[in-house]
Design an enzyme around this catalytic site. Sequence first.
Site, PDB file in Angstrom:
ATOM      1  CG  HIS A 181      -0.496   0.374   2.471  1.00  0.00           C
ATOM      2  ND1 HIS A 181       0.160  -0.505   3.284  1.00  0.00           N
ATOM      3  CD2 HIS A 181      -0.511   1.551   3.147  1.00  0.00           C
ATOM      4  CE1 HIS A 181       0.512   0.121   4.402  1.00  0.00           C
ATOM      5  NE2 HIS A 181       0.124   1.363   4.350  1.00  0.00           N
ATOM      6  CD  GLU A 219       4.127   2.100  11.816  1.00  0.00           C
ATOM      7  OE1 GLU A 219       2.960   2.201  11.428  1.00  0.00           O
ATOM      8  OE2 GLU A 219       4.726   1.017  11.881  1.00  0.00           O
ATOM      9  CG  HIS A 243       5.188  -0.960   3.524  1.00  0.00           C
ATOM     10  ND1 HIS A 243       4.353  -1.532   2.606  1.00  0.00           N
ATOM     11  CD2 HIS A 243       4.601  -1.161   4.730  1.00  0.00           C
ATOM     12  CE1 HIS A 243       3.311  -2.061   3.229  1.00  0.00           C
ATOM     13  NE2 HIS A 243       3.441  -1.851   4.523  1.00  0.00           N
ATOM     14  CE  LYS A 329       4.287  -1.926  13.839  1.00  0.00           C
ATOM     15  NZ  LYS A 329       3.740  -1.238  12.685  1.00  0.00           N
TER      16      LYS A 329
HETATM   17  C1  BG6 Z   1       1.300  -2.070   7.443  1.00  0.00           C
HETATM   18  C2  BG6 Z   1       2.044  -2.754   8.545  1.00  0.00           C
HETATM   19  O1  BG6 Z   1       1.534  -2.710   6.225  1.00  0.00           O
HETATM   20  O2  BG6 Z   1       1.717  -0.719   7.363  1.00  0.00           O
HETATM   21  C3  BG6 Z   1       1.800  -2.024   9.852  1.00  0.00           C
HETATM   22  O3  BG6 Z   1       1.619  -4.108   8.638  1.00  0.00           O
HETATM   23  C4  BG6 Z   1       2.119  -0.564   9.722  1.00  0.00           C
HETATM   24  O4  BG6 Z   1       2.568  -2.626  10.895  1.00  0.00           O
HETATM   25  C5  BG6 Z   1       1.426   0.043   8.510  1.00  0.00           C
HETATM   26  O5  BG6 Z   1       1.698   0.101  10.899  1.00  0.00           O
HETATM   27  C6  BG6 Z   1       1.857   1.460   8.252  1.00  0.00           C
HETATM   28  O6  BG6 Z   1       1.084   1.970   7.204  1.00  0.00           O
HETATM   29  P1  BG6 Z   1       0.643   3.489   7.157  1.00  0.00           P
HETATM   30  O7  BG6 Z   1      -0.061   3.635   5.866  1.00  0.00           O
HETATM   31  O8  BG6 Z   1      -0.215   3.725   8.352  1.00  0.00           O
HETATM   32  O9  BG6 Z   1       1.935   4.251   7.242  1.00  0.00           O
END
Ligand code: BG6
Length: 487
Positions: A181, A219, A243, A329
């Site tokens: 994503h 995060e 990602h 995290k």
């Molecule tokens: C997800 C992970 O793919 O991406 C999560 O599994 C993570 O652990 C998240 O928190 C972060 O995505 P975004 O779009 O909130 O930055």
Amino acid sequence: MAKIPPGVGPKYPQVVVLVGATGDLSKRKLLPGLFHLTAAGFIPGCRIVGLSLDNVDAEGFRVIAREALDQFSSRKVTEADWSAFSESLDHVPMSAGPEVLRAAVERAEKALGGESRRVHYLSVPSAAALAVVRLLAEAQLVERSRIIMEKPFGTDLASAVSLNAKLHEVFKEEQIFRIDHFLGKEPAQNILAFRFANGLFEPIWNRNFIDHVQIDVPETLGLGKRTAFYEATGAYRDMVVTHLFQILAFMAMEPPTSLEPKPISEEKNKVFRSMLPIDPKDVVRGQYTGYRSEEGVDPESETETFIALKCSIDNWRWAGVPFFLRTGKEMAEGQRIISIAFREPPKSMFPAGSGVGAQGPDHLTFDLADASKMSLSFYGKRPGPGMRLDKLSLQFAMRDTGLIGDVLEAYERLILDAMRGDHTLFTTAEGIERLWEVSIPLLEAPPPVRLYPPGSWGPKSIHQLVAPHAWRLPFERAWRDPNTVGS
Ligand code: BG6
């Protein structure tokens, strides 16, 4: 409501088989995303058949979906839109078997009337994916369908190769959409626009001008109910091999011959092929204090909730330029940035104490938040007598365009692309397998996890990793707030 331009959505109505329908991702992103896509008119008819381990019926699923929208939809849920969406929902427990699933999909297709297409969205851990693929095959739902697979795609090279092979026994490659994503985020696509739609930056986008790059995604988020998934996954598999490496590819790739799926994948995969295997000596793995006492976590867990690493792309453009990646995290701040540090001038003619170089090199920074920003920092003269230098910056915020409301959430954008059969922003089997291949040394001999306090920037050894450089975050100078500039 704004009229949707033709060609943005799929031609045919869609039946979405949402696997993992009652799970975390479905509640946070997929149900709210599908709700928005249908309510805004992007899809010419859509029905959702939820599939999960929970023994709920359509009515029970509607309750779950409504709660998810109330909690997570970033847009207003009107009663009229909800009533139409709720009508379109159905649910089948996984244990009900292929016939019941097929019957539910057929009911949905009948309700849509005319010709329609199927999208199977697999929001399940990698280990469960094949069982679902078999179930879809037994239910004879492969025809007229596309399948969206969530990451991580496998857990190492062998499992990814085997998953791809087994997947290909049922689905053709053109039916498969491996989703990451981060590539659906508006600012990720803006990297391509920024690099390839302008003559200004591409000539300096190489080792002659760029000193090092940081891709930093701390995060503040903890793990909530995801510990079971996370314990077996960890930060490297959850975030980096997916990602962060994908973003790195957009940042580092050569100009593609066109913005079509094949040329883009070719260039991204060339970056992955040029990546040197990850040396465990260049990796810091961390775990926040308290993780081991969370529910579902092994009290002696060695799973990393944090990772920082250095990687190298050994090609003509990037040889010798370190790429530093970090994510974790329970950290001090939630940010998603790419920070590009430029080489400093070869010689300074400014007097001692003028301040030149005192605040680090010039930086180009991309903020990957939905309301994204960019900044180019440089030294300029402080007004007044003498020659004192200050770090200044040119900044752009997406908000300035006045079009921030048009931004599609990453999952929305990618679901829509998959429904249209557009692979441009999806990853390929070849790319993923290569990323697992460069991960072998790290996966085989991971350095021990070091503890870090929740709310920090990670274990102390992260500073040695980037030395003689420094982590860009926390920012020395905050972003300018576009709402208060000039006031
Ligand atoms: C997800 C992970 O793919 O991406 C999560 O599994 C993570 O652990 C998240 O928190 C972060 O995505 P975004 O779009 O909130 O930055």
